[in-house]
Design a protein around this motif. Structure first.
Motif, PDB file in Angstrom:
ATOM      1  N   ILE A  14     -69.531  59.652  -0.209  1.00 20.27           N
ATOM      2  CA  ILE A  14     -68.512  58.681  -0.638  1.00 20.27           C
ATOM      3  C   ILE A  14     -67.426  59.366  -1.469  1.00 20.27           C
ATOM      4  O   ILE A  14     -66.289  58.903  -1.511  1.00 20.27           O
ATOM      5  CB  ILE A  14     -69.164  57.528  -1.442  1.00 20.27           C
ATOM      6  CG1 ILE A  14     -70.272  56.872  -0.623  1.00 20.27           C
ATOM      7  CG2 ILE A  14     -68.129  56.470  -1.836  1.00 20.27           C
ATOM      8  CD1 ILE A  14     -71.045  55.795  -1.347  1.00 20.27           C
ATOM      9  N   HIS A  15     -67.780  60.456  -2.104  1.00 25.28           N
ATOM     10  CA  HIS A  15     -66.850  61.103  -3.044  1.00 25.28           C
ATOM     11  C   HIS A  15     -65.561  61.606  -2.372  1.00 25.28           C
ATOM     12  O   HIS A  15     -64.531  61.717  -3.023  1.00 25.28           O
ATOM     13  CB  HIS A  15     -67.565  62.259  -3.749  1.00 25.28           C
ATOM     14  CG  HIS A  15     -66.832  62.763  -4.947  1.00 25.28           C
ATOM     15  ND1 HIS A  15     -66.573  61.977  -6.045  1.00 25.28           N
ATOM     16  CD2 HIS A  15     -66.276  63.967  -5.217  1.00 25.28           C
ATOM     17  CE1 HIS A  15     -65.902  62.671  -6.934  1.00 25.28           C
ATOM     18  NE2 HIS A  15     -65.700  63.889  -6.465  1.00 25.28           N
ATOM     19  N   GLU A  16     -65.612  61.898  -1.099  1.00 25.82           N
ATOM     20  CA  GLU A  16     -64.421  62.387  -0.396  1.00 25.82           C
ATOM     21  C   GLU A  16     -63.376  61.248  -0.403  1.00 25.82           C
ATOM     22  O   GLU A  16     -63.691  60.114  -0.016  1.00 25.82           O
ATOM     23  CB  GLU A  16     -64.811  62.763   1.034  1.00 25.82           C
ATOM     24  CG  GLU A  16     -63.908  63.784   1.704  1.00 25.82           C
ATOM     25  CD  GLU A  16     -62.582  63.197   2.159  1.00 25.82           C
ATOM     26  OE1 GLU A  16     -61.571  63.912   2.083  1.00 25.82           O
ATOM     27  OE2 GLU A  16     -62.581  62.036   2.572  1.00 25.82           O
ATOM     28  N   PRO A  17     -62.132  61.499  -0.867  1.00 28.24           N
ATOM     29  CA  PRO A  17     -61.167  60.412  -1.063  1.00 28.24           C
ATOM     30  C   PRO A  17     -60.956  59.489   0.142  1.00 28.24           C
ATOM     31  O   PRO A  17     -60.918  58.267  -0.014  1.00 28.24           O
ATOM     32  CB  PRO A  17     -59.871  61.141  -1.434  1.00 28.24           C
ATOM     33  CG  PRO A  17     -60.319  62.408  -2.030  1.00 28.24           C
ATOM     34  CD  PRO A  17     -61.581  62.787  -1.318  1.00 28.24           C
ATOM     35  N   TYR A  22     -63.978  57.322   0.603  1.00 29.34           N
ATOM     36  CA  TYR A  22     -64.041  56.353  -0.493  1.00 29.34           C
ATOM     37  C   TYR A  22     -63.091  55.181  -0.200  1.00 29.34           C
ATOM     38  O   TYR A  22     -63.444  54.018  -0.392  1.00 29.34           O
ATOM     39  CB  TYR A  22     -63.650  57.037  -1.800  1.00 29.34           C
ATOM     40  CG  TYR A  22     -63.624  56.116  -2.988  1.00 29.34           C
ATOM     41  CD1 TYR A  22     -64.795  55.544  -3.477  1.00 29.34           C
ATOM     42  CD2 TYR A  22     -62.432  55.809  -3.622  1.00 29.34           C
ATOM     43  CE1 TYR A  22     -64.777  54.688  -4.560  1.00 29.34           C
ATOM     44  CE2 TYR A  22     -62.396  54.946  -4.704  1.00 29.34           C
ATOM     45  CZ  TYR A  22     -63.574  54.388  -5.169  1.00 29.34           C
ATOM     46  OH  TYR A  22     -63.551  53.534  -6.237  1.00 29.34           O
ATOM     47  N   LEU A  23     -61.917  55.531   0.309  1.00 32.02           N
ATOM     48  CA  LEU A  23     -60.920  54.510   0.646  1.00 32.02           C
ATOM     49  C   LEU A  23     -61.435  53.600   1.771  1.00 32.02           C
ATOM     50  O   LEU A  23     -61.327  52.371   1.697  1.00 32.02           O
ATOM     51  CB  LEU A  23     -59.627  55.207   1.070  1.00 32.02           C
ATOM     52  CG  LEU A  23     -58.392  54.340   1.277  1.00 32.02           C
ATOM     53  CD1 LEU A  23     -58.026  53.590   0.007  1.00 32.02           C
ATOM     54  CD2 LEU A  23     -57.210  55.197   1.724  1.00 32.02           C
ATOM     55  N   PHE A  32     -72.144  52.274  -2.407  1.00 29.33           N
ATOM     56  CA  PHE A  32     -70.773  52.215  -2.925  1.00 29.33           C
ATOM     57  C   PHE A  32     -70.773  51.704  -4.369  1.00 29.33           C
ATOM     58  O   PHE A  32     -70.086  52.255  -5.230  1.00 29.33           O
ATOM     59  CB  PHE A  32     -69.929  51.296  -2.037  1.00 29.33           C
ATOM     60  CG  PHE A  32     -68.486  51.238  -2.425  1.00 29.33           C
ATOM     61  CD1 PHE A  32     -67.636  52.316  -2.204  1.00 29.33           C
ATOM     62  CD2 PHE A  32     -67.961  50.111  -3.047  1.00 29.33           C
ATOM     63  CE1 PHE A  32     -66.291  52.266  -2.581  1.00 29.33           C
ATOM     64  CE2 PHE A  32     -66.627  50.049  -3.418  1.00 29.33           C
ATOM     65  CZ  PHE A  32     -65.793  51.136  -3.183  1.00 29.33           C
ATOM     66  N   TYR A  53     -72.175  54.395  -6.566  1.00 28.19           N
ATOM     67  CA  TYR A  53     -71.196  55.485  -6.737  1.00 28.19           C
ATOM     68  C   TYR A  53     -70.171  55.103  -7.797  1.00 28.19           C
ATOM     69  O   TYR A  53     -69.863  55.891  -8.689  1.00 28.19           O
ATOM     70  CB  TYR A  53     -70.494  55.768  -5.401  1.00 28.19           C
ATOM     71  CG  TYR A  53     -69.326  56.709  -5.549  1.00 28.19           C
ATOM     72  CD1 TYR A  53     -69.528  58.090  -5.594  1.00 28.19           C
ATOM     73  CD2 TYR A  53     -68.027  56.224  -5.684  1.00 28.19           C
ATOM     74  CE1 TYR A  53     -68.446  58.948  -5.768  1.00 28.19           C
ATOM     75  CE2 TYR A  53     -66.957  57.075  -5.849  1.00 28.19           C
ATOM     76  CZ  TYR A  53     -67.166  58.432  -5.891  1.00 28.19           C
ATOM     77  OH  TYR A  53     -66.104  59.287  -6.079  1.00 28.19           O
TER      78      TYR A  53
END
Lengths: 219, 112
Positions: free
Chosen positions: B21-24, B27-28, B93, B96
């Motif tokens: 999820i951390h990858e922008p 995440y979007l 999510f 996170y």
């Protein structure tokens, strides 16, 4: 939007308001108001009431077709489809309740008017004051609350334009002693339609039509 | 150990955040799918502004992780790819976001 801090409420609102970015609802509401102007136009031209009703109903049918086909043939192929979550469903439910209340009050106004049938003395104040006041308040309250619940800001303007139509008709009739219903309803309707078409043009420019294969991808 | 130090000690280390999820972009995508019930590929493509290939590859990764459910169907004659966060994806999510909030809140203040 590559930052990791995303306001989910704002994001949800953005997704929700994108639903009205196409201007189709504006055009639909503009056509509904113009239906009254079209009916008045047919009456003014001296045609029988039958033609007035046909013209009025024809524009209403056109409005419904624009809404249904517009969403299906213009919006969805360009913007895709989305099913909203509980927040979106709650907004729709509130608006539906609001519409139901407005319909009930509208029915009450109609019954009040019907009760004065055959009594010209009682009918006059109802036609001159009660109905215009009722219409204005109902439209302002209905559209403002719907705009607030749905986060659809143009509805405030549309509500105002709907609200002024009947009082404008009455005022013009009293001042000029001629029936200008076509103008009283037609001008606000035209303003709403222009607004809708401008929004639609912006939408078409922003979201060009996609090819079929773009909607089906290998993941 | 002071209360503040204890709280800092309890919070997850920044290296423990979910890297999927951390990858922008992912995440979007997760954020958009989190605020709706479901959406199709085209809608997400328009909203995120990602390229088709980019969105497709990130969705593949999220599907592999069990965070996104992808279904294909026909709407009339037009094929449609429907996307939905799985229950696991929703939980991941939320976790996170909480982890990141706590990890960032407890970072020591930098010298001016």
């Amino acid at each position: 939007m590559s930052e990791q801090r995303i306001d989910l409420k704002k994001l949800e609102r953005k997704v929700w308001t994108s639903f009205y970015e196409d201007g189709i609802w504006d055009i639909y509401l503009g056509l509904l108001l113009s239906a009254i102007a079209v009916g008045a136009f047919f009456t003014d031209t001296g045609l029988t009431e039958k033609y007035s009703i046909i013209g009025h109903s024809g524009v209403i049918v056109l409005a419904i077709l624009v809404l249904l086909l517009g969403k299906r043939l213009i919006t969805v192929p360009r913007m895709g489809t989305v099913v909203f979550g509980p927040r979106g469903r709650a907004r729709l439910t509130k608006t539906q309740i609001l519409l139901a209340i407005s319909c009930v009050t509208g029915l009450a106004a109609f019954l009040l008017l019907a009760s004065t049938m055959g009594n010209a003395t009682a009918r006059q104040p109802v036609m001159d004051y009660i109905i215009p006041i009722f219409w204005t308040v109902n439209m302002l309250v209905l559209f403002s609350l719907a705009a607030y619940f749905l986060n659809y800001r143009r509805l405030y303007i549309i509500g105002f334009l709907y609200a002024v139509a009947v009082p404008a008709d009455k005022i013009m009739r009293q001042l000029l002693h001629i029936d200008l219903s076509v103008i009283a309803f037609g001008v606000p309707a035209l303003a709403i339609l222009i607004m809708g078409f401008v929004v639609l043009a912006r939408f078409l420019k922003k979201y060009p039509k996609t090819h079929e294969e773009e909607q089906n991808v290998e993941i | 150990m002071s209360r503040k130090d204890r709280k800092r000690h309890e919070s997850p280390p920044i290296t423990d955040v979910d890297r999927i999820i951390h990858e922008p972009s992912r995440y979007l995508i997760m954020a958009y799918l989190y605020v709706v019930e479901s959406a199709d590929f085209l809608f997400l493509l328009r909203q995120t502004g990602l390229t088709k290939g980019n969105l497709s590859s990130h969705l593949g990764r999220l599907e592999k992780s069990g965070y996104v459910d992808i279904k294909k169907r026909f709407s009339g004659k037009i094929p449609q790819t429907l996307l939905k966060l799985t229950r696991e994806g929703r939980t991941a999510f939320e976790a996170y976001r909480n982890n990141m909030k706590r990890a960032l809140a407890n970072l020591p203040r930098g010298e001016k």
